[in-house]
Motif scaffolding. Sequence first.
Motif, mmCIF file in Angstrom:
data_model
loop_
_atom_site.group_PDB
_atom_site.id
_atom_site.type_symbol
_atom_site.label_atom_id
_atom_site.label_comp_id
_atom_site.label_asym_id
_atom_site.label_seq_id
_atom_site.Cartn_x
_atom_site.Cartn_y
_atom_site.Cartn_z
ATOM 1 N N GLY A 1 0.847 -1.183 0.000
ATOM 2 C CA GLY A 1 0.000 0.000 0.000
ATOM 3 C C GLY A 1 0.884 1.235 0.000
ATOM 4 O O GLY A 1 2.084 1.164 0.289
ATOM 5 N N ALA A 2 0.300 2.377 -0.340
ATOM 6 C CA ALA A 2 1.099 3.599 -0.408
ATOM 7 C C ALA A 2 0.234 4.818 -0.126
ATOM 8 O O ALA A 2 -0.963 4.830 -0.411
ATOM 9 C CB ALA A 2 1.766 3.733 -1.778
ATOM 10 N N VAL A 3 0.877 5.828 0.439
ATOM 11 C CA VAL A 3 0.274 7.143 0.636
ATOM 12 C C VAL A 3 1.006 8.125 -0.271
ATOM 13 O O VAL A 3 2.227 8.267 -0.178
ATOM 14 C CB VAL A 3 0.392 7.617 2.097
ATOM 15 N N LEU A 4 0.265 8.782 -1.160
ATOM 16 C CA LEU A 4 0.797 9.896 -1.926
ATOM 17 C C LEU A 4 0.332 11.181 -1.249
ATOM 18 O O LEU A 4 -0.869 11.417 -1.123
ATOM 19 C CB LEU A 4 0.298 9.863 -3.379
ATOM 20 N N ALA A 5 1.284 11.987 -0.808
ATOM 21 C CA ALA A 5 0.971 13.237 -0.118
ATOM 22 C C ALA A 5 1.430 14.402 -0.977
ATOM 23 O O ALA A 5 2.586 14.446 -1.400
ATOM 24 C CB ALA A 5 1.653 13.273 1.250
ATOM 25 N N GLY B 1 -3.387 -3.140 0.864
ATOM 26 C CA GLY B 1 -2.439 -2.933 -0.229
ATOM 27 C C GLY B 1 -2.892 -1.922 -1.250
ATOM 28 O O GLY B 1 -2.400 -1.903 -2.380
ATOM 29 N N ARG B 2 -3.804 -1.035 -0.839
ATOM 30 C CA ARG B 2 -4.362 -0.067 -1.774
ATOM 31 C C ARG B 2 -3.677 1.294 -1.628
ATOM 32 O O ARG B 2 -2.776 1.470 -0.801
ATOM 33 C CB ARG B 2 -5.879 0.033 -1.569
ATOM 34 N N LEU B 3 -4.122 2.238 -2.431
ATOM 35 C CA LEU B 3 -3.506 3.558 -2.500
ATOM 36 C C LEU B 3 -4.381 4.597 -1.814
ATOM 37 O O LEU B 3 -5.608 4.592 -1.967
ATOM 38 C CB LEU B 3 -3.291 3.958 -3.965
ATOM 39 N N VAL B 4 -3.734 5.490 -1.073
ATOM 40 C CA VAL B 4 -4.400 6.636 -0.451
ATOM 41 C C VAL B 4 -3.688 7.899 -0.905
ATOM 42 O O VAL B 4 -2.448 7.947 -0.916
ATOM 43 C CB VAL B 4 -4.365 6.523 1.096
ATOM 44 N N CYS B 5 -4.445 8.913 -1.312
ATOM 45 C CA CYS B 5 -3.879 10.199 -1.730
ATOM 46 C C CYS B 5 -4.426 11.300 -0.829
ATOM 47 O O CYS B 5 -5.648 11.409 -0.657
ATOM 48 C CB CYS B 5 -4.221 10.506 -3.181
ATOM 49 N N LEU B 6 -3.531 12.109 -0.284
ATOM 50 C CA LEU B 6 -3.928 13.144 0.665
ATOM 51 C C LEU B 6 -3.213 14.452 0.350
ATOM 52 O O LEU B 6 -2.010 14.455 0.085
ATOM 53 C CB LEU B 6 -3.587 12.727 2.102
ATOM 54 N N VAL C 1 -12.682 8.083 9.617
ATOM 55 C CA VAL C 1 -11.894 8.348 8.419
ATOM 56 C C VAL C 1 -10.532 7.681 8.529
ATOM 57 O O VAL C 1 -10.077 6.999 7.604
ATOM 58 C CB VAL C 1 -11.754 9.863 8.196
ATOM 59 N N VAL C 2 -9.869 7.881 9.670
ATOM 60 C CA VAL C 2 -8.535 7.306 9.850
ATOM 61 C C VAL C 2 -8.590 5.782 9.785
ATOM 62 O O VAL C 2 -7.747 5.135 9.154
ATOM 63 C CB VAL C 2 -7.923 7.779 11.179
ATOM 64 N N GLY C 3 -9.606 5.201 10.425
ATOM 65 C CA GLY C 3 -9.744 3.752 10.413
ATOM 66 C C GLY C 3 -9.949 3.206 9.007
ATOM 67 O O GLY C 3 -9.367 2.185 8.619
ATOM 68 N N THR C 4 -10.765 3.898 8.215
ATOM 69 C CA THR C 4 -11.010 3.466 6.841
ATOM 70 C C THR C 4 -9.747 3.569 5.993
ATOM 71 O O THR C 4 -9.409 2.665 5.224
ATOM 72 C CB THR C 4 -12.135 4.300 6.205
ATOM 73 N N LEU C 5 -9.026 4.688 6.135
ATOM 74 C CA LEU C 5 -7.774 4.851 5.382
ATOM 75 C C LEU C 5 -6.771 3.760 5.757
ATOM 76 O O LEU C 5 -6.089 3.207 4.883
ATOM 77 C CB LEU C 5 -7.180 6.229 5.647
ATOM 78 N N ALA C 6 -6.674 3.460 7.058
ATOM 79 C CA ALA C 6 -5.748 2.420 7.497
ATOM 80 C C ALA C 6 -6.128 1.057 6.912
ATOM 81 O O ALA C 6 -5.255 0.283 6.487
ATOM 82 C CB ALA C 6 -5.719 2.354 9.020
ATOM 83 N N ARG C 7 -7.411 0.754 6.863
ATOM 84 C CA ARG C 7 -7.847 -0.514 6.271
ATOM 85 C C ARG C 7 -7.483 -0.585 4.797
ATOM 86 O O ARG C 7 -7.024 -1.629 4.309
ATOM 87 C CB ARG C 7 -9.354 -0.690 6.463
ATOM 88 N N ARG C 8 -7.701 0.505 4.086
ATOM 89 C CA ARG C 8 -7.370 0.499 2.664
ATOM 90 C C ARG C 8 -5.873 0.244 2.466
ATOM 91 O O ARG C 8 -5.470 -0.508 1.571
ATOM 92 C CB ARG C 8 -7.749 1.841 2.031
#
Length: 301
Positions: free
Chosen positions: A113-117, A187-192, A176-183
């Motif tokens: 998984g990855a966070v794009l900030a 192994g999914r992507l989160v963009c913030l 919100v934080v819990g959902t982002l952590a699950r994603r």
Amino acid sequence: MRERLVAAAYAAGWAGLKHLPEPVARGLFDTIADVAWRRRGKGVRQLEANLSRVHPDADAARLRELSRAGMRSYLRYWRESFRLSTWSRERIAGAITVKGLEQLNEAMAAGRGAVLALPHMGNWDLAGAWIASAGGFPFTTVAERLKPESLFDRFVAYRESLGMEVLALTGSDVSVVGTLARRLREGRLVCLVGDRDLSEAGVQVDFFGEPTRMPAGPAALAQRTGAALFPVSLWYDGPLLRAEVHPEVRPSGEGSRQEQTAAMTQRMADVWAEAIREHAVDWHMLQKLWLADLAPRQVRS
């Protein structure tokens, strides 16, 4: 009444502007940008105050030059966003070039998984549409709840049509934080978007030599889940939007989790500062950002 008028104006934008010929739309939005710039309202004045931190040696004439280009860049974002729903997959794929994408591909292939900030640069909606379509990574993001509710719903529907899962920052029973952590654990992507703290409880960082606060979320989520954290910068280059995925920001392993979060956030701020200094006119920060500009009640120790 004011909220209904704002919602109606945005609805008209989506309904009417997206079908204008490109030269007409470009001329219209450049004109709107120039009128706003000449009137020098609160947003333009704040933009110039922010740009004076980015380029402290710039005189008044240079700041006015930068702010005019900045307003045109900002209105370009809105022009493209109003019209993006009509763009084909091929047009989206050809509208942006991305440097450093292999780092994201490796992290996603490894199942981390990855966070794009990213900061408020260029067109983050276009970048998101590219990642979700040409890039092959549908993702989850967070949006500030707008008033009226109908306007917020329109923004959410628009972004979801581009391949994004949108979570409301406030006003929901879902964590919100819990959902982002699950994603991320899936192994999914989160963009913030991470250069402006909306909670008034962010991490204090040094940004262009002055203190401000930025959200702790991107770094905290990466630590909590083991996801890769990549700062991203965006800027316009003629007809193209360019993006760079910068090297991963990793926890140092030293100090408390809170201290490591602060250090990671500072490292992202340093990356963004370098990019903003080089492409200042494409940084769309028309709001107060630094602690020195904020009202005392907005600044927490």
